[in-house]
Enzyme design. Structure first.
Site, short mmCIF file in Angstrom:
data_model
loop_
_atom_site.label_atom_id
_atom_site.label_comp_id
_atom_site.label_asym_id
_atom_site.label_seq_id
_atom_site.Cartn_x
_atom_site.Cartn_y
_atom_site.Cartn_z
N HIS A 65 -11.46 -0.74 4.50
CA HIS A 65 -11.33 0.69 4.21
C HIS A 65 -10.20 1.33 5.02
CE1 HIS A 65 -12.64 4.93 5.18
NE2 HIS A 65 -12.67 4.98 3.87
N GLU A 68 -6.99 0.42 3.41
CA GLU A 68 -6.79 1.24 2.22
C GLU A 68 -6.19 2.61 2.61
OE1 GLU A 68 -8.74 4.65 0.68
OE2 GLU A 68 -10.37 3.19 0.50
N HIS A 69 -6.74 3.21 3.67
CA HIS A 69 -6.22 4.51 4.12
C HIS A 69 -4.75 4.43 4.53
CE1 HIS A 69 -9.38 7.75 5.00
NE2 HIS A 69 -9.98 6.87 4.22
N GLU A 140 -14.40 11.27 8.48
CA GLU A 140 -15.04 10.83 7.24
C GLU A 140 -16.42 10.23 7.56
OE1 GLU A 140 -12.70 7.96 5.09
OE2 GLU A 140 -14.01 8.01 3.33
#
Lengths: 423, 430
Positions: A65, A68-69, A140
């Site tokens: 993740h 991905e960011h 997040e």
């Protein structure tokens, strides 16, 4: 590109595989202005341990993740900003077994496709940017920590599974993301972001040959063998913890219950199993079921009550839950209804009705470009044909459904997580 | 893009129909437009849910579910929406296109007929809506109101509307309050139901492969019993051109959360004398609703203060909001950055790429919505309520002509009216 037509559901798809191993699917949708470009990587939050060279690398939760960011960052700036300037909407998500980058646009298809392929294949990570992103991801994670549904979900999965990476959120946790470095991100990119481990899907009023040509001329790389991943440790069919309770500022008590179902599903078999599971769960407790109508009329459940079945990263799990003043009683009534249906008291007309609705649902799902892209990618990695879903529904029998209920909707297999209000 | 056809079926009953074969499903929605008031808000919020429970012909959820299963999973769901100070209550139906089914059970005809039954022939006892249906749906409404706290971001956004518009009906949640929900009873709801079906304007939308003329006939038949003899009441949103002077009002509330939620509310004031919706859309994209917006680039990308930050404009009421999730001790810094972003626009600091990006973002979003069934339905309803008279094509053309000067002038007319912060328990850093 090869054309395959599916007259029954009114779809067609062009497919091809480039010499570097990238698989491409183009689904023409005439009369639409919107176009969706979707580049999926067969790598997700559950792919924590893999071989790089001769060493096994065990990565912290949240690495896929985090990667991905950071992928959008390029030496010349943020690719997201460039898309946005063109009026295109770019975004990405990471699931336990997939990372996907997508662009929705009505114009500049060629330029947008080139940029999508470029930024996903050209990593650029600096320490400063990674530090900055760590703070954004921490926010997040905090946002999810405040979400009771997320909390219930991970509490249940920790109760069900002893070792599976599904125990950890895809985004990781506050401690694990501290361990992510630019070097680690480069390693993961090198291991997984190879053309043969990716799939490109385009949906819209699009020339399929143009997509293929751009992909071939833009995406570098040779056809490398697949990275070796550690196989998930086997799990007992029974839960680790039967019941967990939490307290939080919520309006009403809520629960999520679930059970492990068959692991290691792949290919067309996984589609049939998923459809069987969905039909079974809909007959036991779906909004059209006698149990749902009865619990709803008694005020024991409300519209938040629902069920789900997911098959991800080698594990399949059924879940159900919602708000209720009496989680234990609702779970008990579900088990009783499962017992009634699996012991032979299943009306064939009810099965036939529910199957019609499942068929209608498969047709309805084809409205969504996002859904088509996601499912074609998942099918590509797992080895089946998404547009044959409607045909697979035909093959599900009442006996399949009865057997599913009898085997998996059992009290001893079921765990439950409950959130109650603090006050 | 397909043209929408428009029909007046009766006094205050309007149908918009779009014939298209682009989608796999057809859609029919029906909305009653009613004023948002403290007295009626929860009655309206309960009504479609009670009506959906059973009809004279299909008296319970199970028999309705069986009917819809026979139509390949056609859905008729209750709807409850709020636009400005108007509530829109009714039903939204969608169903597979028969071209893709092994048989043709006339889904459209049966769905419109059932929708008409839900609205006009509900299950009753002694001439009243059924007490047991009303009781469970009142309890569901109370549960929904209590559950608003579960979504902290949504809760904070609801609180700022309540506090900033105290005394105006706009401050009401579309669900109402626990107190207003408690007052829903078999008698009050039955009386309200009769009033609403005879006085509320009705907006109907269809999108699908059928001839609009047939849809018109079917809807006329379905609504044959709609009482239209009396006065039709057209609800409207009160828009104030006044703006409070002085510093913004501030409220901080505490809860067991791990992330703080900051919301700044603005009134559009004089700007609402001649509202230019295309300008609002471009302004919002430039300020806080895109990946090239001032707020995204500063609060998230430059300062890493948040994961989410976004702005939106309520063009019915004339209000703008900015919302973000931050650490408890960063409220001051975030508020200063939000203010700095607005001031930069007011000084005309708008780069060409920012303006072009914002315009194109708006145009892309309008086109994208027009490529989805639900998007078309939403645009149609919004357009009907605002009396826009223009479709997405025209709005997109207008958006492409919005200038930097117009955005600068708009920013200069905005002042923060309210600052709300939801913070952790026992935290004094706000």
């Amino acid at each position: 590109m090869r054309l395959k037509e599916y007259p029954r559901v009114g779809e067609q798809v062009y497919t091809d595989e480039l010499p570097n191993g990238l698989r491409i699917a183009v689904v023409p949708k005439r009369g639409f202005r919107k176009k969706l470009l979707f580049l999926a990587v067969n790598y997700g939050g559950a792919d924590r341990c893999f071989r790089l060279g001769i060493d096994w690398l065990d990565t912290p939760a949240g690495t896929a993740h985090f990667l991905e960011h950071r992928m959008f960052e390029q030496p010349e700036g943020d690719a997201m900003t460039v898309f946005s300037q063109r009026g295109a909407m770019a975004n990405a998500f990471t699931s336990p077994d997939m990372t996907a980058y997508y662009v929705e646009c009505s114009e500049d298809l060629e330029e947008n496709l080139k940029l999508l392929l470029k930024f996903v294949s050209e990593p650029y990570f600096t320490l400063e940017q990674v530090e900055r992103e760590r703070r954004i991801i921490a926010q997040e994670i905090r946002m999810m920590e405040d979400d009771p549904e997320d909390l219930l979900y991970y509490t249940l999965f920790r109760s069900l599974y002893a070792r599976s990476p599904l125990r950890e959120p895809v985004a990781g946790n506050r401690e694990s993301i501290e361990l992510v470095t630019p070097e680690l991100l480069y390693d993961c990119h090198r291991a997984f972001y190879t053309p043969s481990n990716m799939c490109l899907v385009a949906v819209g009023d699009i020339d399929q040959n143009k997509v293929r040509d751009i992909a071939e001329s833009t995406l570098p790389g040779v056809n490398a063998p697949a990275v070796e991943r550690r196989k998930p440790a086997s799990e007992s069919p029974l839960p680790e913890n039967v019941r967990q309770e939490l307290t939080l500022d919520v309006g009403a008590p809520m629960f999520l219950a679930g059970a492990k179902t068959r692991p290691g599903l792949a290919g067309r078999e996984s589609v049939k199993f998923e459809l069987t599971a969905s039909l079974a769960l809909s007959m036991v407790m779906g909004a059209a079921s006698p149990l749902y109508c009865s619990l709803y009329s008694q005020g024991l459940i409300n519209e938040t009550f629902g069920y789900d079945f997911e098959n991800t990263a080698g594990f399949s799990t059924l879940t159900f839950g919602g708000e209720t003043k009496d989680p234990g009683l609702v779970a008990l009534r579900v088990m009783e209804e499962a017992e009634r249906l699996s012991s032979g008291d299943m009306d064939p007309r009810f099965f036939a009705r529910r199957k019609k609705t499942a068929y209608g649902g498969a047709i309805r799902a084809l409205n969504s470009f996002d859904n088509i892209c996601y499912n074609i990618s998942a099918a590509c990695f797992s080895g089946y044909d998404y547009f044959e879903t409607a045909d697979v529904i035909d093959s599900v029998t009442p006996e399949d459904v009865r057997a599913f209920i009898a085997q998996y909707l059992q009290p001893e297999r079921t765990a439950i997580a409950v959130i109650r209000n603090k006050t | 893009m397909e043209r929408a056809e428009s029909f007046e079926l009766d006094r205050g009953v309007h149908l918009t129909a779009i014939r298209t074969e682009r989608f796999k499903t057809g859609c029919v929605s029906l909305g009653l437009l009613v004023p948002l008031t403290r007295r009626t808000v929860s009655l309206n919020a309960t009504l479609p849910y009670v009506l959906r429970r059973g009809t004279a012909r299909l008296p319970d959820m199970e028999s309705i579910a069986a009917e819809l299963d026979g139509l390949y999973g056609a859905r008729i769901e209750p709807t409850l929406r709020k636009k400005g100070e108007i509530q829109i209550i009714g039903f939204y139906a969608d169903f597979p296109d028969e071209a893709f089914l092994p048989e043709r059970p006339d889904i459209l005809g049966r769905v419109t007929s059932l929708m008409g039954e839900m609205l006009l022939s509900p299950a009753t006892r002694g001439g009243r809506l059924r007490a047991d249906f009303v009781a469970t749906e009142r309890q569901n409404l109370l549960d929904d109101i209590n559950a608003e706290i579960n979504d902290k971001r949504g809760y904070a956004e609801k609180r700022v509307r309540e506090l900033m518009f105290r005394g105006e009906s706009y401050g009401l949640s579309k669900l109402g309050t626990s107190a207003s929900a408690e007052k829903v009873s078999q008698i009050t709801l039955t009386r309200h139901y009769r009033e609403v079906i005879s006085t509320a304007p009705v907006e109907i939308f269809y999108c699908g492969p059928e001839d609009p003329g047939r849809v018109e006939r079917l809807m006329r038949e379905a609504l044959a019993g709609l009482p239209r003899a009396g006065e039709i009441v057209y609800p409207a949103t009160h828009v104030s051109f006044e703006r409070r002077s002085g510093a913004p009002r501030r409220v901080t509330e505490r809860m067991d959360v791990t992330q703080g939620r900051l919301i700044v509310g603005y009134r559009l004031g004089e700007i609402m004398r001649e509202p230019n919706y295309a300008r609002f859309l471009v302004f919002n994209a430039l300020f806080g609703d895109s990946a090239t917006s001032k707020l995204y680039l500063s609060l998230r990308e430059r300062l890493s203060l948040c994961y989410y930050v976004g702005s939106w404009i309520d063009r019915h009421k004339g209000a703008m909001f900015v919302s973000c999730g931050i650490d408890f001790d960063k409220a001051g810094e975030a508020e200063a950055e939000i203010s700095a972003g607005l001031q930069a626009i007011a000084r005309g600091e708008i780069e060409d790429w920012e303006l072009e990006g914002a315009r194109r973002e708006v145009i892309g979003a309008l086109y994208s919505a027009a490529d989805e069934v639900a998007g078309l339905e939403g645009q149609s309803l919004e357009s009907a309520i605002l009396g826009l008279g223009v479709g997405p094509e025209e709005l997109a053309a207008l958006a492409s002509e919005v200038t930097a000067e117009e955005l600068r002038d708009m920013a200069a007319g905005l002042r923060p009216d309210f600052v709300y912060f939801l913070t952790g328990e026992g935290n004094n850093e706000a």
